[in-house]
Each structure stands twice: as structure tokens, then as C-alpha cells.
Design a protein around this motif. Structure first.
Motif, PDB file in Angstrom:
ATOM      1  N   VAL A  42       0.778  -1.088   0.132  1.00 51.22           N
ATOM      2  CA  VAL A  42       0.019  -0.068   0.013  1.00 51.22           C
ATOM      3  C   VAL A  42       0.823   1.368  -0.104  1.00 51.22           C
ATOM      4  O   VAL A  42       0.556   2.173  -0.699  1.00 51.22           O
ATOM      5  CB  VAL A  42      -1.037  -0.060   1.304  1.00 51.22           C
ATOM      6  CG1 VAL A  42      -1.677   1.525   1.401  1.00 51.22           C
ATOM      7  CG2 VAL A  42      -1.869  -1.189   0.879  1.00 51.22           C
ATOM      8  N   LYS A  48       0.957   4.145  -2.876  1.00 51.70           N
ATOM      9  CA  LYS A  48       0.606   5.467  -2.526  1.00 51.70           C
ATOM     10  C   LYS A  48       1.734   6.436  -3.015  1.00 51.70           C
ATOM     11  O   LYS A  48       1.594   7.510  -3.534  1.00 51.70           O
ATOM     12  CB  LYS A  48       0.715   5.788  -0.920  1.00 51.70           C
ATOM     13  CG  LYS A  48      -0.540   5.455  -0.337  1.00 51.70           C
ATOM     14  CD  LYS A  48      -0.546   5.664   1.226  1.00 51.70           C
ATOM     15  CE  LYS A  48      -1.543   5.191   1.920  1.00 51.70           C
ATOM     16  NZ  LYS A  48      -1.523   5.310   3.600  1.00 51.70           N
ATOM     17  N   GLN A  92      -6.408   6.180  -6.840  1.00 48.46           N
ATOM     18  CA  GLN A  92      -7.180   5.008  -6.247  1.00 48.46           C
ATOM     19  C   GLN A  92      -6.346   3.499  -5.873  1.00 48.46           C
ATOM     20  O   GLN A  92      -7.034   2.882  -5.452  1.00 48.46           O
ATOM     21  CB  GLN A  92      -8.224   4.686  -7.263  1.00 48.46           C
ATOM     22  CG  GLN A  92      -9.146   5.942  -7.459  1.00 48.46           C
ATOM     23  CD  GLN A  92      -9.880   6.561  -6.187  1.00 48.46           C
ATOM     24  OE1 GLN A  92     -10.561   5.722  -5.457  1.00 48.46           O
ATOM     25  NE2 GLN A  92      -9.942   7.692  -6.082  1.00 48.46           N
ATOM     26  N   PRO A 102      -3.735   2.757  -3.860  1.00 44.28           N
ATOM     27  CA  PRO A 102      -3.693   2.139  -2.570  1.00 44.28           C
ATOM     28  C   PRO A 102      -4.941   1.340  -1.885  1.00 44.28           C
ATOM     29  O   PRO A 102      -4.762   0.256  -1.466  1.00 44.28           O
ATOM     30  CB  PRO A 102      -3.238   3.248  -1.657  1.00 44.28           C
ATOM     31  CG  PRO A 102      -2.797   4.349  -2.736  1.00 44.28           C
ATOM     32  CD  PRO A 102      -3.502   4.290  -3.957  1.00 44.28           C
ATOM     33  N   LYS A 103      -5.967   1.998  -2.085  1.00 41.82           N
ATOM     34  CA  LYS A 103      -7.310   1.501  -1.721  1.00 41.82           C
ATOM     35  C   LYS A 103      -7.435   0.103  -2.477  1.00 41.82           C
ATOM     36  O   LYS A 103      -8.014  -0.974  -1.854  1.00 41.82           O
ATOM     37  CB  LYS A 103      -8.696   2.328  -1.902  1.00 41.82           C
ATOM     38  CG  LYS A 103      -9.745   1.799  -1.340  1.00 41.82           C
ATOM     39  CD  LYS A 103     -10.763   2.854  -1.349  1.00 41.82           C
ATOM     40  CE  LYS A 103     -12.360   2.078  -0.990  1.00 41.82           C
ATOM     41  NZ  LYS A 103     -13.340   3.297  -1.102  1.00 41.82           N
ATOM     42  N   PHE A 104      -7.391   0.006  -3.625  1.00 40.63           N
ATOM     43  CA  PHE A 104      -7.481  -1.198  -4.547  1.00 40.63           C
ATOM     44  C   PHE A 104      -6.576  -2.184  -4.040  1.00 40.63           C
ATOM     45  O   PHE A 104      -7.092  -3.219  -3.972  1.00 40.63           O
ATOM     46  CB  PHE A 104      -7.413  -0.741  -5.981  1.00 40.63           C
ATOM     47  CG  PHE A 104      -7.606  -1.535  -7.032  1.00 40.63           C
ATOM     48  CD1 PHE A 104      -8.700  -2.290  -7.211  1.00 40.63           C
ATOM     49  CD2 PHE A 104      -6.608  -2.204  -7.784  1.00 40.63           C
ATOM     50  CE1 PHE A 104      -8.973  -3.473  -8.351  1.00 40.63           C
ATOM     51  CE2 PHE A 104      -6.713  -3.048  -8.591  1.00 40.63           C
ATOM     52  CZ  PHE A 104      -7.870  -3.702  -8.953  1.00 40.63           C
ATOM     53  N   ASN A 122      -4.926  -2.596  -1.198  1.00 43.60           N
ATOM     54  CA  ASN A 122      -5.100  -2.933   0.020  1.00 43.60           C
ATOM     55  C   ASN A 122      -6.496  -4.119   0.057  1.00 43.60           C
ATOM     56  O   ASN A 122      -6.439  -4.869   0.558  1.00 43.60           O
ATOM     57  CB  ASN A 122      -5.467  -1.819   0.900  1.00 43.60           C
ATOM     58  CG  ASN A 122      -5.717  -2.198   2.265  1.00 43.60           C
ATOM     59  OD1 ASN A 122      -5.111  -2.730   3.103  1.00 43.60           O
ATOM     60  ND2 ASN A 122      -6.826  -2.011   2.902  1.00 43.60           N
ATOM     61  N   GLY A 123      -7.427  -3.553  -0.844  1.00 39.63           N
ATOM     62  CA  GLY A 123      -8.643  -4.296  -0.853  1.00 39.63           C
ATOM     63  C   GLY A 123      -8.528  -5.850  -1.330  1.00 39.63           C
ATOM     64  O   GLY A 123      -8.832  -6.785  -0.857  1.00 39.63           O
TER      65      GLY A 123
END
Length: 136
Positions: free
Chosen positions: A104, A108, A114, A116-118, A120-121
Motif C-alpha cells: 500500500v 501511495k 485510487q 492504495p485502496k484497490f 489494500n482491498g
């Protein structure tokens, strides 16, 4: 000696360049790359099909081909360390949560807003799945 996080990032970029250019992985690594970086990059290449299957399974609404090459490389490296900790030399393998945190952080710094969120998920879902599969 370079920090492990720097070596992971170097492995990510070698895998990314290999995927993008088709050049041999050995040619995308720095000439003086540490053993850890080399081993992680080569292990990631060895397990890329497995990693891609996991990524595709958890990337809801995305095909593996639509995922940005850098994000894919970041996730492949993290999944290699999570699923195949013995494939990379070192004192102690990074805990799965640490591998996700490093991925992540790299997303970043180097990928889109978008990413980091992708990343991480997908990695968190893969870790949950792995732990559920190991629970009796």
C-alpha cells in the motif's frame, strides 16, 4: 546494505519493467541488486500465474488485463511474500500484514490516487481467504 522496503520496491520495479517491456527479468534488475531483491523478483515471476489468479478472483469487476501493470506488480510481490515466504532468503519472513502495508505504501508513492485502496482491498481479501482455508 539497502533496507528491505527499498529492496522490495526494487523487485516491484524489476517485475513491472519485465512485464511492460518483455525484457528478461535479469536485465531489469540493477546490476548490483542485493540477493533478497533478486530472489524476490524471480520468485514473483515464478508464482505470477498463481498471484494473477488470486488477484483476478478478488478484483470485482476487473479483469487481470485491465489492472495497471504497476499495481499488478506491487500485488504480485506482496502475494509472493505472503504465500511463499520460504522462496525468499532472509532472517525472518515479513508478516502478511507487513507485506500488505509495504504494498500500500508503494502504491501511495508510485501509483494513481485510487491504487492504495484497490491494492489494500485485494490483498486483504486474499489474506482473509488464505486464513479461512487454513482454519479447520
Amino acid at each position: 546494505m539497502a533496507r528491505r522496503s527499498d529492496q522490495r520496491r526494487a523487485a516491484v520495479f524489476a517485475v513491472y519493467q519485465h512485464d511492460l517491456t518483455g525484457r528478461p527479468l535479469a536485465d531489469t534488475l540493477e546490476r548490483d541488486a542485493p540477493i533478497f531483491t533478486r530472489a524476490l523478483a524471480h520468485a514473483t515471476e515464478d508464482y505470477s500465474e498463481d498471484a494473477d489468479a488470486i488477484i483476478a478472483r478478488h478484483a470485482k469487476g476487473w479483469t487481470i488485463d485491465r489492472i495497471a501493470p504497476l499495481e499488478k506488480a506491487i500485488m504480485r510481490v506482496a502475494l509472493t511474500e505472503i504465500l511463499h515466504p520460504d522462496a525468499v532468503p532472509g532472517d525472518a519472513p515479513i508478516p502478511p500484514e507487513g507485506a500488505i502495508e509495504e504494498a500500500v505504501k508503494t502504491a501511495k508513492t508510485y501509483a494513481g490516487a485510487q491504487a492504495p485502496k484497490f491494492v489494500n482491498g485485494i490483498l486483504a481479501a486474499a489474506l482473509r481467504e488464505m486464513r479461512e482455508d487454513c482454519t479447520p
